[in-house]
Design a protein around this motif. Sequence first.
Motif, PDB file in Angstrom:
ATOM      1  N   LEU A   1      36.339  40.013  49.770  1.00 58.83           N
ATOM      2  CA  LEU A   1      37.187  40.881  48.954  1.00 58.83           C
ATOM      3  C   LEU A   1      37.818  40.105  47.813  1.00 58.83           C
ATOM      4  CD1 LEU A   1      38.943  43.009  51.728  1.00 58.83           C
ATOM      5  CD2 LEU A   1      37.076  43.707  50.206  1.00 58.83           C
ATOM      6  N   ASP A   2      37.866  40.740  46.645  1.00 58.48           N
ATOM      7  CA  ASP A   2      38.541  40.147  45.487  1.00 58.48           C
ATOM      8  C   ASP A   2      40.033  40.049  45.791  1.00 58.48           C
ATOM      9  OD1 ASP A   2      37.697  40.057  42.152  1.00 58.48           O
ATOM     10  OD2 ASP A   2      39.802  39.935  42.757  1.00 58.48           O
ATOM     11  N   ILE A   3      40.612  38.888  45.505  1.00 58.26           N
ATOM     12  CA  ILE A   3      42.021  38.624  45.826  1.00 58.26           C
ATOM     13  C   ILE A   3      42.967  39.389  44.896  1.00 58.26           C
ATOM     14  CG2 ILE A   3      42.468  36.578  44.375  1.00 58.26           C
ATOM     15  CD1 ILE A   3      43.194  36.785  48.123  1.00 58.26           C
ATOM     16  N   ASN A   4      42.454  39.796  43.762  1.00 56.83           N
ATOM     17  CA  ASN A   4      43.275  40.538  42.780  1.00 56.83           C
ATOM     18  C   ASN A   4      42.517  41.819  42.411  1.00 56.83           C
ATOM     19  OD1 ASN A   4      45.207  41.169  40.898  1.00 56.83           O
ATOM     20  ND2 ASN A   4      44.388  39.791  39.329  1.00 56.83           N
ATOM     21  N   PRO A   5      42.412  42.751  43.390  1.00 60.55           N
ATOM     22  CA  PRO A   5      41.466  43.876  43.249  1.00 60.55           C
ATOM     23  C   PRO A   5      41.847  44.884  42.167  1.00 60.55           C
ATOM     24  CG  PRO A   5      42.839  44.169  45.193  1.00 60.55           C
ATOM     25  CD  PRO A   5      43.172  42.806  44.647  1.00 60.55           C
TER      26      PRO A   5
ATOM     27  N   ASP B   1      35.554  34.813  34.120  1.00 56.43           N
ATOM     28  CA  ASP B   1      36.648  33.861  34.382  1.00 56.43           C
ATOM     29  C   ASP B   1      36.196  32.735  35.296  1.00 56.43           C
ATOM     30  OD1 ASP B   1      38.632  34.859  32.863  1.00 56.43           O
ATOM     31  OD2 ASP B   1      39.603  36.013  34.459  1.00 56.43           O
ATOM     32  N   VAL B   2      35.527  33.101  36.384  1.00 57.50           N
ATOM     33  CA  VAL B   2      35.039  32.093  37.340  1.00 57.50           C
ATOM     34  C   VAL B   2      33.566  31.845  37.021  1.00 57.50           C
ATOM     35  CG1 VAL B   2      34.662  31.542  39.761  1.00 57.50           C
ATOM     36  CG2 VAL B   2      36.679  32.879  39.098  1.00 57.50           C
ATOM     37  N   LYS B   3      33.257  30.619  36.591  1.00 60.44           N
ATOM     38  CA  LYS B   3      31.907  30.317  36.068  1.00 60.44           C
ATOM     39  C   LYS B   3      30.920  29.995  37.187  1.00 60.44           C
ATOM     40  CE  LYS B   3      33.285  30.586  31.709  1.00 60.44           C
ATOM     41  NZ  LYS B   3      33.036  31.843  30.993  1.00 60.44           N
TER      42      LYS B   3
ATOM     43  N   VAL C   1      36.195  27.425  42.212  1.00 60.95           N
ATOM     44  CA  VAL C   1      36.889  28.151  43.278  1.00 60.95           C
ATOM     45  C   VAL C   1      35.896  28.851  44.227  1.00 60.95           C
ATOM     46  CG1 VAL C   1      37.314  30.236  41.883  1.00 60.95           C
ATOM     47  CG2 VAL C   1      38.812  29.710  43.783  1.00 60.95           C
ATOM     48  N   PHE C   2      34.790  29.376  43.689  1.00 56.18           N
ATOM     49  CA  PHE C   2      33.841  30.067  44.572  1.00 56.18           C
ATOM     50  C   PHE C   2      33.033  29.071  45.419  1.00 56.18           C
ATOM     51  CE2 PHE C   2      33.664  34.272  41.956  1.00 56.18           C
ATOM     52  CZ  PHE C   2      34.953  34.555  42.361  1.00 56.18           C
ATOM     53  N   CYS C   3      32.741  27.873  44.869  1.00 58.69           N
ATOM     54  CA  CYS C   3      32.118  26.828  45.705  1.00 58.69           C
ATOM     55  C   CYS C   3      33.052  26.466  46.851  1.00 58.69           C
ATOM     56  CB  CYS C   3      31.796  25.593  44.873  1.00 58.69           C
ATOM     57  SG  CYS C   3      30.326  25.780  43.846  1.00 58.69           S
TER      58      CYS C   3
HETATM   59  P1  AMP Z   1      35.221  37.405  36.528  1.00 62.25           P
HETATM   60  O1  AMP Z   1      36.161  37.772  35.415  1.00 62.25           O
HETATM   61  O2  AMP Z   1      34.005  38.273  36.578  1.00 62.25           O
HETATM   62  O3  AMP Z   1      34.899  35.924  36.508  1.00 62.25           O
HETATM   63  O4  AMP Z   1      36.008  37.715  37.867  1.00 62.25           O
HETATM   64  C1  AMP Z   1      36.470  36.741  38.747  1.00 62.25           C
HETATM   65  C2  AMP Z   1      37.123  37.458  39.890  1.00 62.25           C
HETATM   66  O5  AMP Z   1      37.365  36.519  40.930  1.00 62.25           O
HETATM   67  C3  AMP Z   1      38.471  38.112  39.552  1.00 62.25           C
HETATM   68  O6  AMP Z   1      38.396  39.514  39.822  1.00 62.25           O
HETATM   69  C4  AMP Z   1      39.463  37.402  40.475  1.00 62.25           C
HETATM   70  O7  AMP Z   1      40.470  38.258  40.958  1.00 62.25           O
HETATM   71  C5  AMP Z   1      38.555  36.894  41.587  1.00 62.25           C
HETATM   72  N1  AMP Z   1      39.059  35.732  42.287  1.00 62.25           N
HETATM   73  C6  AMP Z   1      39.535  34.584  41.756  1.00 62.25           C
HETATM   74  N2  AMP Z   1      39.913  33.728  42.729  1.00 62.25           N
HETATM   75  C7  AMP Z   1      39.651  34.346  43.907  1.00 62.25           C
HETATM   76  C8  AMP Z   1      39.819  33.983  45.273  1.00 62.25           C
HETATM   77  N3  AMP Z   1      40.340  32.804  45.642  1.00 62.25           N
HETATM   78  N4  AMP Z   1      39.437  34.869  46.231  1.00 62.25           N
HETATM   79  C9  AMP Z   1      38.918  36.059  45.878  1.00 62.25           C
HETATM   80  N5  AMP Z   1      38.730  36.462  44.611  1.00 62.25           N
HETATM   81  C10 AMP Z   1      39.106  35.621  43.629  1.00 62.25           C
END
Ligand code: AMP
Length: 120
Positions: A28-32, A91-93, A4-6
């Motif tokens: 900005l984080d989408i789920n802040p 969560d996001v690798k 997703v970040f790529c």
């Molecule tokens: P982590 O648990 O450190 O991998 O956190 C991943 C973060 O990425 C979480 O706080 C998510 O809310 C955030 N996130 C996931 N998808 C998106 C997105 N499309 N845009 C912005 N932030 C995201």
Amino acid sequence: MNCVFCKIVNGEIPSYTLYEDDKIKVFLDINPKSNGHTLIVPKEHFVDLDDISLEMVDYIFSKAKDIKKLLETKLNPDGIRLVQNNGVLEDVKHFHLHIIPFYKENNLKDVKEIYEILNN
Ligand code: AMP
């Protein structure tokens, strides 16, 4: 690669971007967790802290200092926390640094509204 970040870095998925250059994207984080929760993401795909170079970590932290100041100026938090997750916590690798403001009173606003405050 289904990252997703790529996809955000490549512009395939939209983001509330605060800053971008050839090495990083800051959005900005989408789920802040709180108003102004920001992510600094290297454009190159590094998985975690084991995978990324110290040079890039240094660059990310130098930008974190600027973002911290921006968040303090615009949002007036009571504190700011930096978080970087690894292993099952991540969560996001794709390596990312969270910059998470802390407010004694946290009334969570819409991400779009916070984006507009940060851009004015
Ligand atoms: P982590 O648990 O450190 O991998 O956190 C991943 C973060 O990425 C979480 O706080 C998510 O809310 C955030 N996130 C996931 N998808 C998106 C997105 N499309 N845009 C912005 N932030 C995201």
